[in-house]
Design a protein around this motif. Structure first.
Motif, PDB file in Angstrom:
ATOM      1  N   THR A 108       0.833  -1.206   0.000  1.00  0.00           N
ATOM      2  CA  THR A 108       0.000   0.000   0.000  1.00  0.00           C
ATOM      3  C   THR A 108       0.865   1.254   0.000  1.00  0.00           C
ATOM      4  O   THR A 108       0.573   2.223  -0.708  1.00  0.00           O
ATOM      5  N   GLY A 109       1.954   1.248   0.746  1.00  0.00           N
ATOM      6  CA  GLY A 109       2.879   2.382   0.762  1.00  0.00           C
ATOM      7  C   GLY A 109       3.507   2.627  -0.600  1.00  0.00           C
ATOM      8  O   GLY A 109       3.639   3.778  -1.034  1.00  0.00           O
ATOM      9  N   ILE A 110       3.895   1.569  -1.292  1.00  0.00           N
ATOM     10  CA  ILE A 110       4.441   1.707  -2.650  1.00  0.00           C
ATOM     11  C   ILE A 110       3.394   2.324  -3.569  1.00  0.00           C
ATOM     12  O   ILE A 110       3.679   3.242  -4.340  1.00  0.00           O
ATOM     13  N   ASN A 111       2.161   1.817  -3.483  1.00  0.00           N
ATOM     14  CA  ASN A 111       1.080   2.366  -4.308  1.00  0.00           C
ATOM     15  C   ASN A 111       0.840   3.837  -4.006  1.00  0.00           C
ATOM     16  O   ASN A 111       0.594   4.640  -4.908  1.00  0.00           O
ATOM     17  N   MET A 112       0.915   4.208  -2.729  1.00  0.00           N
ATOM     18  CA  MET A 112       0.699   5.609  -2.351  1.00  0.00           C
ATOM     19  C   MET A 112       1.811   6.497  -2.910  1.00  0.00           C
ATOM     20  O   MET A 112       1.557   7.616  -3.362  1.00  0.00           O
ATOM     21  N   GLY A 113       3.050   6.012  -2.905  1.00  0.00           N
ATOM     22  CA  GLY A 113       4.158   6.767  -3.488  1.00  0.00           C
ATOM     23  C   GLY A 113       3.985   6.966  -4.986  1.00  0.00           C
ATOM     24  O   GLY A 113       4.231   8.057  -5.514  1.00  0.00           O
ATOM     25  N   LEU A 114       3.569   5.922  -5.671  1.00  0.00           N
ATOM     26  CA  LEU A 114       3.289   6.046  -7.105  1.00  0.00           C
ATOM     27  C   LEU A 114       2.155   7.027  -7.360  1.00  0.00           C
ATOM     28  O   LEU A 114       2.199   7.825  -8.294  1.00  0.00           O
ATOM     29  N   ASN A 115       1.148   6.972  -6.509  1.00  0.00           N
ATOM     30  CA  ASN A 115      -0.019   7.824  -6.666  1.00  0.00           C
ATOM     31  C   ASN A 115       0.336   9.305  -6.540  1.00  0.00           C
ATOM     32  O   ASN A 115      -0.040  10.111  -7.376  1.00  0.00           O
ATOM     33  N   ILE A 116       1.068   9.672  -5.496  1.00  0.00           N
ATOM     34  CA  ILE A 116       1.347  11.091  -5.256  1.00  0.00           C
ATOM     35  C   ILE A 116       2.155  11.702  -6.410  1.00  0.00           C
ATOM     36  O   ILE A 116       1.886  12.818  -6.842  1.00  0.00           O
ATOM     37  N   SER A 117       3.116  10.958  -6.918  1.00  0.00           N
ATOM     38  CA  SER A 117       3.956  11.520  -7.977  1.00  0.00           C
ATOM     39  C   SER A 117       3.226  11.590  -9.313  1.00  0.00           C
ATOM     40  O   SER A 117       3.279  12.614 -10.004  1.00  0.00           O
ATOM     41  N   THR A 118       2.529  10.542  -9.684  1.00  0.00           N
ATOM     42  CA  THR A 118       1.847  10.559 -10.979  1.00  0.00           C
ATOM     43  C   THR A 118       0.609  11.457 -10.966  1.00  0.00           C
ATOM     44  O   THR A 118       0.327  12.132 -11.962  1.00  0.00           O
ATOM     45  N   GLU A 119      -0.099  11.496  -9.848  1.00  0.00           N
ATOM     46  CA  GLU A 119      -1.310  12.327  -9.825  1.00  0.00           C
ATOM     47  C   GLU A 119      -0.990  13.807  -9.842  1.00  0.00           C
ATOM     48  O   GLU A 119      -1.717  14.590 -10.455  1.00  0.00           O
ATOM     49  N   TYR A 120       0.076  14.233  -9.175  1.00  0.00           N
ATOM     50  CA  TYR A 120       0.420  15.660  -9.234  1.00  0.00           C
ATOM     51  C   TYR A 120       0.639  16.080 -10.681  1.00  0.00           C
ATOM     52  O   TYR A 120       0.090  17.093 -11.135  1.00  0.00           O
ATOM     53  N   LEU A 121       1.440  15.335 -11.395  1.00  0.00           N
ATOM     54  CA  LEU A 121       1.729  15.685 -12.791  1.00  0.00           C
ATOM     55  C   LEU A 121       0.458  15.690 -13.633  1.00  0.00           C
ATOM     56  O   LEU A 121       0.239  16.599 -14.436  1.00  0.00           O
ATOM     57  N   TYR A 122      -0.387  14.704 -13.432  1.00  0.00           N
ATOM     58  CA  TYR A 122      -1.635  14.619 -14.181  1.00  0.00           C
ATOM     59  C   TYR A 122      -2.567  15.786 -13.838  1.00  0.00           C
ATOM     60  O   TYR A 122      -3.123  16.430 -14.729  1.00  0.00           O
ATOM     61  N   ASP A 123      -2.727  16.066 -12.551  1.00  0.00           N
ATOM     62  CA  ASP A 123      -3.592  17.177 -12.135  1.00  0.00           C
ATOM     63  C   ASP A 123      -3.071  18.506 -12.682  1.00  0.00           C
ATOM     64  O   ASP A 123      -3.827  19.314 -13.214  1.00  0.00           O
ATOM     65  N   ARG A 124      -1.780  18.724 -12.522  1.00  0.00           N
ATOM     66  CA  ARG A 124      -1.174  20.007 -12.899  1.00  0.00           C
ATOM     67  C   ARG A 124      -1.240  20.243 -14.399  1.00  0.00           C
ATOM     68  O   ARG A 124      -1.557  21.340 -14.859  1.00  0.00           O
ATOM     69  N   PHE A 125      -0.918  19.215 -15.193  1.00  0.00           N
ATOM     70  CA  PHE A 125      -0.767  19.408 -16.634  1.00  0.00           C
ATOM     71  C   PHE A 125      -1.941  18.921 -17.476  1.00  0.00           C
ATOM     72  O   PHE A 125      -1.987  19.184 -18.675  1.00  0.00           O
ATOM     73  N   VAL A 126      -2.907  18.250 -16.864  1.00  0.00           N
ATOM     74  CA  VAL A 126      -4.073  17.787 -17.610  1.00  0.00           C
ATOM     75  C   VAL A 126      -5.362  18.356 -17.002  1.00  0.00           C
ATOM     76  O   VAL A 126      -6.082  19.114 -17.651  1.00  0.00           O
TER      77      VAL A 126
END
Length: 147
Positions: A108-126
């Protein structure tokens, strides 16, 4: 006037802080479901993820990206992100936890780390790319800076 670099740095810091609060919601709800039910990994993870996404979207839309984006349209874009992210992390997480017997909390911690990094980029640029700093908070801040 706040420089664009400083503005983006503040945006990242806010996103991380709100994501940490969403992470707390996710890990608490995951823990409750994991410890109090005999469900396999995937439904515990999925329910916890949904709760954290709703929390994170609401706070980040208003305070981080300061966007007046149409909520249903922005949520549809977030849904598109999670239509890819969720199956990948749910299937992979379930495989790691159930088949390889990795600790569920590490997965779950690994998934949360992937989530925070990919979602910021997606939210910011999409999701909020065209509507950054358009809500009342951003408008008041601009007026305050202009004084």
């Amino acid at each position: 006037m706040i420089s664009e670099k400083r503005k983006e740095t503040l945006r990242v810091v806010k996103f991380v802080m709100f994501s940490i609060s969403a992470g707390v919601i996710e890990i608490l709800s995951f823990t409750l479901l994991n410890e109090l039910t005999d469900w396999p990994y995937w439904p515990c993870y999925l329910i916890a993820l949904i709760l954290s996404v709703i929390w994170n979207f609401t706070l980040n839309r208003k305070f981080t990206f300061k966007s007046v984006a149409n909520v249903p349209v922005a949520m549809a874009k977030i849904l598109a992100f999670y239509c890819v992210f969720t199956p990948v992390t749910t299937i992979l997480g379930n495989y790691l936890a159930e088949s390889l017997h990795w600790n569920e909390y590490i997965v779950t911690g690994i998934n949360m780390g992937l989530n925070i990094s990919t979602e910021y980029l997606y939210d910011r640029f999409v999701v909020f790319r065209k509507t950054l700093d358009t809500n009342n908070l951003a408008q008041r801040q601009r007026e305050k800076e202009d004084r």
